[in-house]
Scaffold this motif. Sequence first.
Motif, short mmCIF file in Angstrom:
data_model
loop_
_atom_site.label_atom_id
_atom_site.label_comp_id
_atom_site.label_asym_id
_atom_site.label_seq_id
_atom_site.Cartn_x
_atom_site.Cartn_y
_atom_site.Cartn_z
N GLY A 1 82.98 -102.10 -0.51
CA GLY A 1 83.46 -100.72 -0.49
C GLY A 1 82.93 -99.94 0.69
N ASN A 2 81.64 -100.11 0.97
CA ASN A 2 81.04 -99.36 2.08
C ASN A 2 81.58 -99.84 3.43
OD1 ASN A 2 79.23 -97.50 3.33
ND2 ASN A 2 77.95 -99.27 3.86
N VAL A 3 81.67 -101.16 3.59
CA VAL A 3 82.19 -101.70 4.85
C VAL A 3 83.60 -101.20 5.09
CG1 VAL A 3 82.86 -103.80 6.06
CG2 VAL A 3 80.69 -103.71 4.83
N ILE B 1 77.55 -97.65 11.90
CA ILE B 1 76.54 -98.26 11.03
C ILE B 1 75.32 -97.36 10.93
CG2 ILE B 1 74.83 -100.13 10.97
CD1 ILE B 1 77.09 -102.01 11.92
N PHE B 2 74.89 -96.84 12.09
CA PHE B 2 73.71 -95.99 12.09
C PHE B 2 73.96 -94.71 11.28
CE2 PHE B 2 71.83 -98.63 15.33
CZ PHE B 2 70.49 -98.51 15.05
N VAL B 3 75.09 -94.06 11.58
CA VAL B 3 75.36 -92.79 10.91
C VAL B 3 75.49 -93.01 9.40
CG1 VAL B 3 77.06 -90.96 10.62
CG2 VAL B 3 76.38 -91.67 12.91
N THR B 4 76.24 -94.05 9.01
CA THR B 4 76.42 -94.31 7.58
C THR B 4 75.10 -94.67 6.92
OG1 THR B 4 78.56 -95.21 8.18
CG2 THR B 4 77.81 -95.60 5.93
N PHE C 1 70.73 -93.03 3.29
CA PHE C 1 69.33 -92.72 3.06
C PHE C 1 69.15 -91.29 2.58
CE2 PHE C 1 67.52 -96.37 5.52
CZ PHE C 1 66.62 -96.76 4.56
N GLY C 2 70.23 -90.54 2.57
CA GLY C 2 70.15 -89.17 2.11
C GLY C 2 70.10 -88.15 3.21
N ALA C 3 70.41 -88.57 4.45
CA ALA C 3 70.40 -87.61 5.55
C ALA C 3 71.54 -86.62 5.37
CB ALA C 3 70.56 -88.34 6.89
N GLN C 4 71.30 -85.41 5.88
CA GLN C 4 72.32 -84.37 5.78
C GLN C 4 73.50 -84.70 6.70
OE1 GLN C 4 71.95 -81.45 3.81
NE2 GLN C 4 70.33 -82.71 2.94
N PRO C 5 74.67 -84.13 6.41
CA PRO C 5 75.85 -84.40 7.24
C PRO C 5 75.67 -84.06 8.72
CG PRO C 5 76.49 -83.28 5.22
CD PRO C 5 74.99 -83.30 5.24
N TRP C 6 74.83 -83.03 9.00
CA TRP C 6 74.66 -82.68 10.42
C TRP C 6 74.03 -83.80 11.23
CZ3 TRP C 6 69.63 -83.13 11.70
CH2 TRP C 6 68.65 -82.87 10.72
N VAL C 7 73.38 -84.75 10.56
CA VAL C 7 72.73 -85.84 11.28
C VAL C 7 73.73 -86.61 12.14
CG1 VAL C 7 71.62 -88.08 10.97
CG2 VAL C 7 70.83 -86.10 9.68
#
Lengths: 501, 311
Positions: free
Chosen positions: B32-34, B271-274, B279-285
Motif C-alpha cells: 500500500g505504501n509503495v 522515499i525520504f519525504v514519505t 516517522f511523524g514529521a509535520q507536512p511542512w517537512v
Amino acid sequence: MPVPGLSLRGVRKHFGGVAALRGVDFDAQGGEVHALLGQNGSGKSTLVKVVTGIHAPDDGATMHVWGTPVSMPLTAAHQHGIAVIHQDLGLVDGLTVAENMGVASGYAARLLAPFSLATERRRSRALLADLGADIDPDTLVGALSPAARATVAIARATRVLREHAERFVFILDEPTAYLGADESAQVIRLMRAVADRGSAVVFISHRLQEVEAVADRVTVLRDGLVVDSFGGGEGDQHRIIEAMLGQRLAHAYPDRPAVAPAAPMLRAERLDGERVTGLDLALVPGEIVGFAGLVGMGHEEVPGLLSGAVPARGGRLLLDGEDITTAGIGARIRRGVSLVPGNRQRDGVWLEARASENLALLGDARSTLLAPRRTRAEVADARTAMTRFGVRPPDPLARVGQFSGGNQQKVVLAKWMHEDPRLLLLDEPTQGIDAGAKFDVLQTICDAAARGAMVVVASGDYEQLAHVCHRVLVMRFGRVTAQLSGGELTEAAIAERAQAD
Amino acid sequence: MQLVERYGLVAVLVVSFLAFSLLLPQTFPTLGNVRAMINSQAIILLLALALTLPLRSGDFDLSIAGTMTAAAAVVAQLTTTGTSIPLAIAAALLLGAAVGLLNGFLVVKVGIDSFIVTLGMMTALGGLSYAITSSSIVPNLPNGVLRLARTPLLGLPSVVWLGWLLVLVFWYVYERTPLGRYLLFIGGSPGSARLAGLRVDRLKIGAFVACSVLAAVTGVLFAGQVGQLDPSVAGQFLLQPFAAAFLGATVITVGRFNAIGTVIALYLLTIFVTGLQLFGAQPWVSDVFNGVALILAVTFARVAARLSGRS
C-alpha cells in the motif's frame, strides 16, 4: 650583477606521479623583458602558478623577490609586488576605465566609506600616463582597443602593487595571442615601457618573431626543465624552436602543394558581409588563399561569411556554379563546406563533451532528428579520425577539455576535415598552440589542399600566411587592397600592405 | 570512481529504502505504501520529464506547473459545461502549444532570459486558471476524463504507466538519437552547435513547445486523477520537478539532464519525504526537504564537475 626581481632555485613539482617541473632555476632582472617559452605542457603554466602561490612546489625550492627570501607557497603574490596578467585581462567591459581600476584596489577604502569620483579619475589618468598612455578614465573598457585594454590591466595591477611594494614583477601570459600585428606591437611597446621603469617583466608567448623583437632574455622550458637560456641577440627563432622541440626542425613550415590549373569552383561576386565589402574571389581546387589585415579590417570575417555563419548582405556566392548566397550553414556543410572557427573553445568544440560526441555532431547533422545512433560505430570512427589527425592520446571517450590546446585544435580539425571538405575555411588555425602542433596543423591543411580542397585561411600571423598560402589578399576597412603571390609574397610585404593607406 | 559517480544515487535509493523498511517495518515496506508513493509522484514525474527538454537545451521553464494547471482548468471547465471530452483536450493542448511558442519566441527570438519569461508566464497562467474556473473549485469531472488517468493495470493507474513509458521514450531520444545530442550541444556549447549547421533557434523553440504541450497533457491527466480542479494548485507543483531534474543530472550520465536519472532522483526524494512523514514529521517537512534537496543537488553537480575537471 644586480639583484634579480624574481629568483627561483630548484623548483620541482609533481602532480601525482607526473613531474611537471623537474628542478627549474629562473631569474628575472629588473628593467628586463624576459620571454618564457616552451611547448604546451612543458611546464610554463605550472611555473607561473608556483610563483603566484596557486601551486605549492615540492620541498627544496627557494624563491627570492628583489633579494628577499619568501616562503612558498605565497599566500598573496601582490603583497610581494608580483602581478600576473592573464590573456583575458580580467577587466569588466561594461564598466569605465576608472571603475575597473577602482574595483581592483577596493577603492583603497572600506565598503561603505565614500570615495571621490574625481580622485578616482585623476589617479587612473596618472597611472595610465605613467605608462605613456592617454586614455580617458570615463571610457567604457569594452570600447577600448585590445592594446589599450592591456595598458589598463597593467595600470590597474600597478595601483594594487604600489600599496605593498616599491618594485614590481609582472608576468604576462600570452598577452598578444589574439591580437593583430599593430596591436601586438603596441603591447610590446607597453612591456618595454614597464621594464624601463624598473620592473621585471616576464612574458609567455608562442609568437617567436615578437620574442625576437622585444626579449632581453629568453628561457626555454621542455619537459619541466630549462633547456636553454640566452640573452636577446645571442640566438634566433631557430635556436628557440630547436630548444622547444628538442630537435632541429628542417623547416618550420610544411611545403605548400602545387596547384594544377583548373576552372574555379568557388566564386564570390561583390559579396558584402558585416565588415567585408564587395569581395570578389575565385578559387580553384587545391589552392590555399590567405586573408590578412589589421584587427577589425574584415579579413577575420571572410571564413564566416563564406560558411554562412555571417549572413551575406549583398552580392553572390557560387559553389560549383550553384548560388549558395542565402544557403544556411547546414546546407553548405552538406555541400562540403567546413569552417574551423577561430575561438575553438567557444565555437569549435564543447569542452565538457567527449571527443567522440563532438566529432559525431557533424555526422548527425546529415541524418534525421530521430534516427537511431550507433554509439560503438561513433567511437570507432572518432578513434580513426583522431589517429589520422595526430591527436594525442587518441582517446575518443576523453572529454575535449582534458586535452592540451594543440590537441584540442587537432580535434577541431578532425571534426571538420575527416570527411574531406571541398571548401575548407579556417580562422586563425594555429592560435595559441605550440610550435610542434602548429606544424602538424599546417601540414594537415596542406594535405587537404593536395587532395583537392579549396582552402581559405584568415590570420594575423603573416609569417605563416607567407609560407603556406599560394596567394594572400590583404584587407583594409573591409575591402581587398592588395593581392600578393609568388616572389612578392613575403611576411614583410603583407605587413607593409596591411599598414598602408 | 566512475561507477560511484554514475550509480551513487541508485545505491542511496536502495539503501534508504532498506533503512526505512528496517526502521518502520509495519508501515513503510508495504504494498500500500509503495503504491501510494508511486501514485503520488506520477504527475511530478511527467512534469520533471517535460522540464528536462528546455533544461537540456540550456533554458529554464518555470511555467510548467502553471501550464499544467491552466490546461487542467480548461478541461475541467469545458467538460463540466457540456463540451465533448476530445474537444476539451484539444483546447488544453492548444493552450500548451501556445504557451510553449510564446515562451520560445520571447526567449529565442527576442532574447529575454528564460528565467524571467517563464516566471512571468507561471504567474500569468496561475491567474488565468482562476479566470477560467471563475475562481472556484470545479467539482465532479465526467468519468471519461477520470478514466484517462485512473484506468488500472497490474494494480497501478494508467497515469503511472504513462509516466514510465515516457521515461523510456525520453531515454531513447536523449541517449540514442541525434535530437538528444543536438539539445545537449545547444545547451552546452551554442556556438559550436550553430556552426555545425544545427537549427539552434528552431530546436530551442521546439523544446519549449514540446515541454509545454507535455505539461498540458499532464494537466489533463491531473484533472482526471483528482476528479476535480482547484485553480490554486500550481504552486505545489513548481519545485519538485526541478529538484528531480537537477538531482537526476548527478547520476547515470553525470552532468547532463537525463530521463533515468530524473526518475531515480524523484523516487529517492519521495522515499525520504514519505519515510520522514511516517516517522511523524509535520507536512511542512516535505517542502523543506525538497527545497534543500534542490540546492544540494546543484551543489553536488558543481563539486563533481570541479573534481572531474581537475583529474
